[in-house]
Design an enzyme around this catalytic site. Structure first.
Site, mmCIF file in Angstrom:
data_model
loop_
_atom_site.group_PDB
_atom_site.id
_atom_site.type_symbol
_atom_site.label_atom_id
_atom_site.label_comp_id
_atom_site.label_asym_id
_atom_site.label_seq_id
_atom_site.Cartn_x
_atom_site.Cartn_y
_atom_site.Cartn_z
ATOM 1 N N ASP A 22 6.780 37.656 -14.066
ATOM 2 C CA ASP A 22 6.549 37.998 -12.462
ATOM 3 C C ASP A 22 5.533 36.850 -12.571
ATOM 4 O O ASP A 22 4.453 37.090 -12.576
ATOM 5 C CB ASP A 22 6.264 39.325 -12.482
ATOM 6 C CG ASP A 22 5.553 39.566 -10.973
ATOM 7 O OD1 ASP A 22 6.063 38.319 -10.059
ATOM 8 O OD2 ASP A 22 4.956 40.343 -10.544
ATOM 9 N N ASN A 24 4.254 36.058 -9.242
ATOM 10 C CA ASN A 24 3.470 36.147 -7.753
ATOM 11 C C ASN A 24 3.078 37.895 -7.823
ATOM 12 O O ASN A 24 2.783 38.150 -6.556
ATOM 13 C CB ASN A 24 4.289 35.836 -6.898
ATOM 14 C CG ASN A 24 5.635 36.631 -6.632
ATOM 15 O OD1 ASN A 24 5.755 37.413 -7.458
ATOM 16 N ND2 ASN A 24 6.328 36.346 -5.356
ATOM 17 N N ASP A 26 4.797 40.719 -7.677
ATOM 18 C CA ASP A 26 5.288 41.857 -6.876
ATOM 19 C C ASP A 26 6.109 42.656 -7.724
ATOM 20 O O ASP A 26 7.062 43.497 -7.337
ATOM 21 C CB ASP A 26 6.251 40.974 -5.678
ATOM 22 C CG ASP A 26 7.271 40.227 -6.462
ATOM 23 O OD1 ASP A 26 7.239 39.975 -7.657
ATOM 24 O OD2 ASP A 26 8.206 39.793 -5.804
ATOM 25 N N ASP A 30 10.747 36.193 -11.826
ATOM 26 C CA ASP A 30 11.297 35.198 -10.817
ATOM 27 C C ASP A 30 11.244 33.746 -11.636
ATOM 28 O O ASP A 30 11.011 33.791 -12.578
ATOM 29 C CB ASP A 30 10.310 35.083 -9.509
ATOM 30 C CG ASP A 30 8.778 35.090 -10.183
ATOM 31 O OD1 ASP A 30 8.631 34.338 -10.856
ATOM 32 O OD2 ASP A 30 8.063 36.148 -9.722
ATOM 33 N N ASP A 200 31.476 35.728 -14.058
ATOM 34 C CA ASP A 200 31.385 37.121 -14.396
ATOM 35 C C ASP A 200 32.745 37.759 -14.094
ATOM 36 O O ASP A 200 33.378 37.428 -13.247
ATOM 37 C CB ASP A 200 30.364 37.344 -13.303
ATOM 38 C CG ASP A 200 30.186 38.966 -13.293
ATOM 39 O OD1 ASP A 200 29.647 39.529 -14.302
ATOM 40 O OD2 ASP A 200 30.634 39.788 -12.145
ATOM 41 N N GLU A 257 33.297 36.070 -18.787
ATOM 42 C CA GLU A 257 33.159 37.694 -19.261
ATOM 43 C C GLU A 257 34.264 38.337 -19.076
ATOM 44 O O GLU A 257 34.768 38.344 -17.920
ATOM 45 C CB GLU A 257 31.928 38.319 -18.554
ATOM 46 C CG GLU A 257 31.582 39.654 -19.161
ATOM 47 C CD GLU A 257 31.400 40.487 -18.006
ATOM 48 O OE1 GLU A 257 30.735 41.737 -18.272
ATOM 49 O OE2 GLU A 257 31.737 40.321 -16.865
ATOM 50 N N ASP A 331 24.425 44.310 -20.245
ATOM 51 C CA ASP A 331 25.264 45.250 -19.865
ATOM 52 C C ASP A 331 25.239 46.399 -21.181
ATOM 53 O O ASP A 331 26.061 47.064 -21.212
ATOM 54 C CB ASP A 331 26.492 45.141 -19.848
ATOM 55 C CG ASP A 331 26.664 44.253 -18.465
ATOM 56 O OD1 ASP A 331 25.947 44.660 -17.305
ATOM 57 O OD2 ASP A 331 27.684 43.358 -18.137
HETATM 58 C C1 GLC Z 1 29.910 42.357 -15.338
HETATM 59 C C2 GLC Z 1 28.168 42.102 -15.261
HETATM 60 C C3 GLC Z 1 27.637 43.435 -14.843
HETATM 61 C C4 GLC Z 1 27.921 43.839 -13.294
HETATM 62 C C5 GLC Z 1 29.440 43.708 -13.264
HETATM 63 C C6 GLC Z 1 30.008 43.425 -11.960
HETATM 64 O O1 GLC Z 1 30.402 43.047 -15.853
HETATM 65 O O2 GLC Z 1 28.026 41.639 -16.537
HETATM 66 O O3 GLC Z 1 26.451 43.351 -14.969
HETATM 67 O O4 GLC Z 1 27.574 45.040 -13.336
HETATM 68 O O5 GLC Z 1 30.208 42.269 -13.784
HETATM 69 O O6 GLC Z 1 29.675 42.168 -11.199
HETATM 70 CA CA CA Z 2 7.672 38.022 -8.682
#
Ligand code: GLC
Ligand code: CA
Length: 570
Positions: A22, A24, A26, A30, A200, A257, A331
């Site tokens: 991080d 900044n 918060d 980032d 994804d 994925e 995940d």
């Molecule tokens: C994929 C990502 C996971 C996300 C899911 C929905 O499995 O790796 O983190 O929750 O897709 O986008």
């Molecule tokens: Ca930040």
């Protein structure tokens, strides 16, 4: 000989941006935080980074619910920060792989706001709808995150489909305009300099749009929807179309994925000539140690998991594609907790798994924090979790079901993905060098013991082992391109293999005890022959036991300490 490209040679480092650094104050990691840590990435020796989604998002699923594909998430910075980060990465010889969520958007995306307003809105068909009455979803499909996959939408008196949370409505890929929009998005980020994508949840982008009920087992609330929502024939056409219409450089890298798929089906997406994906993140590694119900931990059986999957991939025909070699990601849980032994052999097992990962055939993806052996957060309370799925499933399993709350919590300690999302542990001071203020998710309480600073100073640390192993891989291209051969296949504790026939004409032998018990084996005859052929030239390149010495190969019986791992050049 295997075709050579940068993404086969690269060691990739995955960063969960929210939790890395991080800049900044918060409490949220980032892009400028990543910029600050480029020197660290150089020290580590990696060649590319892969970031979890950075697009604008209301963060129901922490970036996997995108509300603007053309902008950066407020918490992560601005487009100017992004451009600066990419420039700095490139100047430092690091490539950049971007996570792109194409299966769904956020329900706060303007397209969905339009789509849900009326049936004849031009965006309505970008998503997947089915008529129905308010109290009766169209079929028995569950969502991956708990509850039904359908959410009622009053204005159109329809349900929309969401395989993930109800704030992640699924796209309708049978709509051509939607696909053209996605292609524009892909081109936009290529122009901004990204070197590769991770698509994804890509094996879900085609569904059976006749929505048949899934087979429902007695006592289950929902049916088995898998046959209708993943790996459908059209998935391949969609991926090919997206890729062919956007990516022109032969050097560009596309990973995908795919949940619910094992290494042995990955070639459906990666086979040469298919022009779909270069590598597929399959789910063999996710299921290691995972029981039928997500939160029940089962002992790791080496033969049916790691050996089967790694050897299986490494020995498949060349043209079937290339493997991403990873244990953990955002995940899963922490490598050393799920596959290693974080209680009894945290350092030894982390090093053994490092040696394994970096001597395999395939591109290693190191998940941030694994290089210092970060562990699961074993003292988290229910309120420390941030993953929405934790609370959905808590309702179903504990409040409405019969799982005792204590069992559920223990399951979370073992299996929940928030274990792998706690802030990076940089220094042994309050905040762990991640942030000046309270972090978005609590730190793992062991940061005083496990952190980058302490490990940089200690030559015997996990971190320095990673650095050595990364360097070794780079300087010994047979570890990258060489063929793979396993010995002692039936051994329950030892994983033994050679790498040979690679560009440097050398031969390597990896011997690993991947259990917390001592192990022994009689050296097999075919390996003995190769060892003898090397004569006394055999030498240890790296080991997690400093006294290891290649003469062990000339004993009749190989004997290994728990988690002992050795890489030998024959
Ligand atoms: C994929 C990502 C996971 C996300 C899911 C929905 O499995 O790796 O983190 O929750 O897709 O986008
Ligand atoms: Ca930040």
């Amino acid at each position: 000989m295997t075709k050579q490209t940068w993404w086969k040679e690269a060691v990739v480092y995955q960063i969960y941006v929210r939790s890395f650094k991080d800049s900044n104050g918060d409490g949220i990691g980032d892009l400028r935080g990543i910029l600050e840590k480029i020197p660290y990435l150089k020290t580590l020796g990696v060649d590319a980074i892969y970031l979890n989604p950075v697009n604008k998002s209301p963060n129901d699923d922490f970036g996997y619910d995108i509300s603007d594909f053309y902008d950066i998430m407020d918490e992560f910075g601005t487009m100017a920060d992004f451009d600066e980060m990419i420039r700095a990465l490139h100047e430092n010889g690091l490539r950049f792989i971007m996570d792109l969520v194409i299966n769904h958007s956020s329900d706060e995306h303007p397209w969905f706001r339009e789509a849900r307003s009326s049936r004849d809105n031009p965006y309505h068909d970008y998503y997947i709808w089915k008529e129905g009455k308010e109290d009766r979803p169209p079929n028995n499909w569950p969502s991956f995150f708990g509850g039904s996959a359908w959410e009622y939408n009053e204005p159109t008196q329809e349900y929309y489909l969401h395989l993930f949370s109800r704030k992640q409505p699924d796209f309708n890929f049978s709509n051509q305009k939607l696909k053209e929009e996605l292609k524009e998005i892909i081109r936009f980020w290529i122009r901004r300099g990204v070197d590769g994508f991770r698509f994804d949840a890509v094996n879900h982008i085609a569904k059976d749009l006749s929505f048949p009920d899934g087979v429902q087992k007695e006592g289950d609330r929902y049916g088995d929807f898998m046959p209708y929502v993943q790996n459908m024939p059209l998935v391949h056409d969609y991926i090919r179309e997206l890729r062919q219409d956007t990516i022109t450089s032969p050097d560009f890298f596309v990973a995908g994925e795919a949940g619910g798929i094992g290494f042995d089906s990955a070639h459906l997406y990666t086979r040469e000539g298919k022009k779909e994906l270069d590598v597929l993140f399959h789910f063999d590694m996710h299921s290691i140690g995972r029981g039928r119900r997500d939160w029940i931990r089962i002992p790791v059986d080496l033969r049916s998991t790691i050996k089967r999957s790694f050897t299986g991939w490494a020995t498949r025909p060349e043209e079937e594609g290339w493997n991403p070699v990873f244990f953990s990601n955002h995940d899963t849980t922490r490598t050393v907790s799920r596959i290693g032994d974080d209680l009894n052999y945290p350092v030894e097992s982390a090093k053994a798994l490092c040696l394994l990962q970096l001597s395999q055939r395939g591109t290693p993806f190191i998940y941030y924090g694994d290089e210092i052996g970060m562990t699961n957060a074993r003292d988290f309370k229910l309120e420390d979790y941030r993953d929405a799925a934790v609370f959905n499933k808590y309702r179903e399993e504990v409040l409405e079901g019969d799982t005792p709350a204590a069992d559920y919590l223990e399951g979370l300690h073992n299996m929940n993905r928030d274990n792998a999302r706690t802030p990076m542990q940089w220094i042994p001071e309050p905040g762990a060098g991640f942030s000046e203020s309270s972090p978005w998710i609590p730190l793992n309480s062991n940061y005083r013991r496990i952190n980058v600073k302490a490990q940089l100073e200690n030559p015997a640390s996990v971190l320095n082992f990673f650095r050595s192993m990364i360097a070794l891989r780079k300087n010994h291209p047979t570890l990258i391109y060489g063929s793979f051969r396993e010995y002692l296949n039936e051994h329950e504790q030892l994983y033994v293999y050679t790498r040979q026939d690679g560009p440097d004409g050398r031969e390597y032998l990896a011997l690993l005890n991947l259990t917390s018990r001592p192990a022994e084996a009689v050296i097999p005859e075919d390996l003995r022959i190769r060892v003898n052929a090397s004569g006394s030239a055999a030498q240890v390149l790296l080991s997690n036991h400093p006294e290891a010495d290649a003469s062990l190969l000339f004993e009749k019986t190989l004997r290994f300490e728990p988690w002992e791992a050795v890489l030998i050049e024959l």
